[in-house]
Design a protein around this motif. Structure first.
Motif, PDB file in Angstrom:
ATOM      1  N   ARG A  30       0.920  -1.342   0.144  1.00  0.00           N
ATOM      2  CA  ARG A  30      -0.033   0.085   0.075  1.00  0.00           C
ATOM      3  C   ARG A  30       0.775   1.305  -0.041  1.00  0.00           C
ATOM      4  O   ARG A  30       0.618   2.312  -0.758  1.00  0.00           O
ATOM      5  CB  ARG A  30      -0.885  -0.053   1.198  1.00  0.00           C
ATOM      6  N   LEU A  31       1.973   1.175   0.765  1.00  0.00           N
ATOM      7  CA  LEU A  31       2.797   2.502   1.052  1.00  0.00           C
ATOM      8  C   LEU A  31       3.546   2.748  -0.182  1.00  0.00           C
ATOM      9  O   LEU A  31       3.793   3.627  -1.059  1.00  0.00           O
ATOM     10  CB  LEU A  31       3.788   2.317   2.326  1.00  0.00           C
ATOM     11  N   GLY A  32       3.954   1.390  -0.873  1.00  0.00           N
ATOM     12  CA  GLY A  32       4.849   1.642  -2.107  1.00  0.00           C
ATOM     13  C   GLY A  32       3.861   1.999  -3.158  1.00  0.00           C
ATOM     14  O   GLY A  32       4.279   2.757  -4.131  1.00  0.00           O
ATOM     15  N   ARG A  33       2.679   1.721  -3.305  1.00  0.00           N
ATOM     16  CA  ARG A  33       1.782   2.121  -4.562  1.00  0.00           C
ATOM     17  C   ARG A  33       1.727   3.613  -4.399  1.00  0.00           C
ATOM     18  O   ARG A  33       1.803   4.451  -5.282  1.00  0.00           O
ATOM     19  CB  ARG A  33       0.437   1.600  -4.020  1.00  0.00           C
ATOM     20  N   TYR A  34       1.540   4.039  -3.218  1.00  0.00           N
ATOM     21  CA  TYR A  34       1.506   5.952  -2.793  1.00  0.00           C
ATOM     22  C   TYR A  34       2.914   6.304  -3.688  1.00  0.00           C
ATOM     23  O   TYR A  34       2.879   7.262  -4.233  1.00  0.00           O
ATOM     24  CB  TYR A  34       1.013   6.065  -1.346  1.00  0.00           C
ATOM     25  N   ALA A  35       3.981   5.658  -3.020  1.00  0.00           N
ATOM     26  CA  ALA A  35       5.043   6.423  -3.358  1.00  0.00           C
ATOM     27  C   ALA A  35       5.423   6.264  -4.947  1.00  0.00           C
ATOM     28  O   ALA A  35       5.945   7.176  -5.546  1.00  0.00           O
ATOM     29  CB  ALA A  35       6.306   5.589  -2.653  1.00  0.00           C
ATOM     30  N   VAL A  36       5.172   5.304  -5.429  1.00  0.00           N
ATOM     31  CA  VAL A  36       5.145   4.979  -6.747  1.00  0.00           C
ATOM     32  C   VAL A  36       4.230   6.183  -7.618  1.00  0.00           C
ATOM     33  O   VAL A  36       4.781   6.941  -8.730  1.00  0.00           O
ATOM     34  CB  VAL A  36       4.899   3.723  -7.536  1.00  0.00           C
ATOM     35  N   HIS A  37       2.987   6.417  -7.298  1.00  0.00           N
ATOM     36  CA  HIS A  37       1.951   7.198  -7.792  1.00  0.00           C
ATOM     37  C   HIS A  37       2.714   8.792  -7.599  1.00  0.00           C
ATOM     38  O   HIS A  37       2.638   9.524  -8.589  1.00  0.00           O
ATOM     39  CB  HIS A  37       0.849   7.180  -7.241  1.00  0.00           C
ATOM     40  N   MET A  38       3.193   8.903  -6.463  1.00  0.00           N
ATOM     41  CA  MET A  38       3.564  10.451  -6.076  1.00  0.00           C
ATOM     42  C   MET A  38       5.022  10.625  -6.577  1.00  0.00           C
ATOM     43  O   MET A  38       5.078  11.889  -7.270  1.00  0.00           O
ATOM     44  CB  MET A  38       3.944  10.355  -4.442  1.00  0.00           C
ATOM     45  N   LEU A  39       6.030   9.714  -6.981  1.00  0.00           N
ATOM     46  CA  LEU A  39       7.236  10.125  -7.380  1.00  0.00           C
ATOM     47  C   LEU A  39       7.213   9.828  -8.893  1.00  0.00           C
ATOM     48  O   LEU A  39       8.360  10.294  -9.432  1.00  0.00           O
ATOM     49  CB  LEU A  39       8.382   9.242  -6.701  1.00  0.00           C
TER      50      LEU A  39
END
Lengths: 180, 200
Positions: A30-39
């Protein structure tokens, strides 16, 4: 029966460092998903994700509500993404203004799922960082405005405006794709 | 449209996967070892890194004299409320062993570290840190003198400690005279003090 976040945190604080792996496995996707979309980059996202987990471990005693470790760690990640996003600003602007890349990414059939996904990610990258962050936290991570405000320090009115502008911009960019 | 976009973004297309877990846990274990390493080992690694290490708080002779006067006032006023804040027992290694009231248990080999915070307008100041589970109010400071100075002595074991001051029960403040902790991205700033084996 799966251990609660609080139970795992207590085990880690008692010295069982290996127990932290349970929290990593629980929140990594879940946190990886956010980081990928954000960065916008999987490599950068993994780096930030690892940094957030290590910081979380280092400061585990400062987690006021261990049963909500995930939300606490998410806040750390959001802040790390902000720091990483600032360093990557020049690279993001290069991507956004690369018309050749935009042309090559144009889809012929919007129902092609991978192409549609790519269009979404390109549109997301064209948002201002603050709008992208607010949109992801509200619509993808499905947090309340109160939770987002507590996490980011931004007022609820400002968050609502950022989300609205992000949605308007995404609609404009993606409807244009669907029309072609 | 927006819900379609959000639903698509929720699909795990770029999930880092379990392979990342191993790297994360190696970094976590390295962090755990670093947190347990004694100061002497860390300080010998390189003189360059030594320059970047947080320092113990050291008071000048003038500051020590001012604190001594402040402690004398506290000793006279022991058990009385000073400036509206709770009285605080000034702890030394001897007092800690003699059963004097302390806000937290003293670690083996603990050294009394004196913390000073200047806040003339504050009604109360406490110190929070890894030594008292970050509980506001657990370790209050007392006023010393009339210059808005707040002081407390906290027994700390050798090693690295993170801490912050809490002013009037709600405002978390770092120590302006100490290095900032790298991990202070929780909305609450903190500082670092490192206690050596032979600190005073």
């Amino acid at each position: 029966m799966a251990l609660s976040d609080g139970a795992i945190v207590r085990r880690v604080l008692d010295g069982d460092v290996d127990a932290y792996a349970l929290l990593v496995a629980r929140y990594r996707d879940r946190l990886g998903r956010y980081a990928v979309h954000m960065l916008g980059d999987a490599g950068d996202a993994e780096e930030v994700l690892q940094d957030a987990f290590v910081r979380g471990f280092r400061s585990l005693r400062r987690c006021e509500d261990p049963e909500r470790f995930g939300a606490w760690l998410f806040r750390i990640l959001v802040n790390r993404c902000r720091t990483a996003g600032g360093r990557r600003g020049r690279r993001e602007r290069t991507l956004v203004h690369d018309d050749v890349a935009m042309e090559m990414a144009h889809v012929n059939h919007p129902e092609d799922r991978s192409a549609w996904r790519e269009e979404i990610e390109l549109a997301l990258a064209r948002l201002d960082r603050d709008q992208r962050e607010a949109f992801l936290l509200k619509h993808v991570e499905e947090l309340s405005y109160e939770e987002i405000s507590a996490m980011t320090g931004v007022g609820i009115s400002a968050l609502k405006m950022r989300v609205k502008r992000a949605c308007d911009r995404l609609r404009a960019l993606l409807e244009e794709v669907e029309r072609v | 449209m927006i819900e379609r976009v959000a639903a698509e973004l929720r699909r795990p297309a770029h999930a880092p996967g379990a392979s990342l877990d191993g790297r994360i846990m190696r970094a976590v274990h390295a962090e755990a070892r670093a947190m347990r390493a004694p100061l002497a080992v860390r300080a010998t690694r390189s003189s360059w890194r030594w320059l970047r290490e947080p320092r113990s708080i050291v008071l000048s002779p003038v500051q020590v004299g001012a604190l001594a006067a402040g402690f004398a006032l506290v000793a006279v006023g022991f058990g009385m409320r000073l400036g509206g804040g709770p009285a605080t027992e000034i702890v030394s290694n001897e007092a800690a062993g003699a059963g004097a009231p302390v806000a937290h248990a003293a670690a083996a080999g603990a050294v009394p570290m004196q913390f000073v915070y200047v806040a003339p307008g504050a009604r109360s100041v406490s110190i929070v840190g890894d030594f008292n589970d970050w509980v506001p109010g657990a370790t209050p400071l007392v006023r010393a003198g009339t210059g808005g100075m707040w002081v407390v002595s906290v027994p700390l074991g050798p090693g690295r400690h993170e801490y912050a001051f809490v002013v009037d029960g709600t405002e978390w403040m770092p120590d302006p005279s100490a290095p900032r902790a790298l991990g202070d991205d929780f909305g609450a700033p903190s500082s670092v003090v490192t206690v050596g084996e032979h600190s005073t």
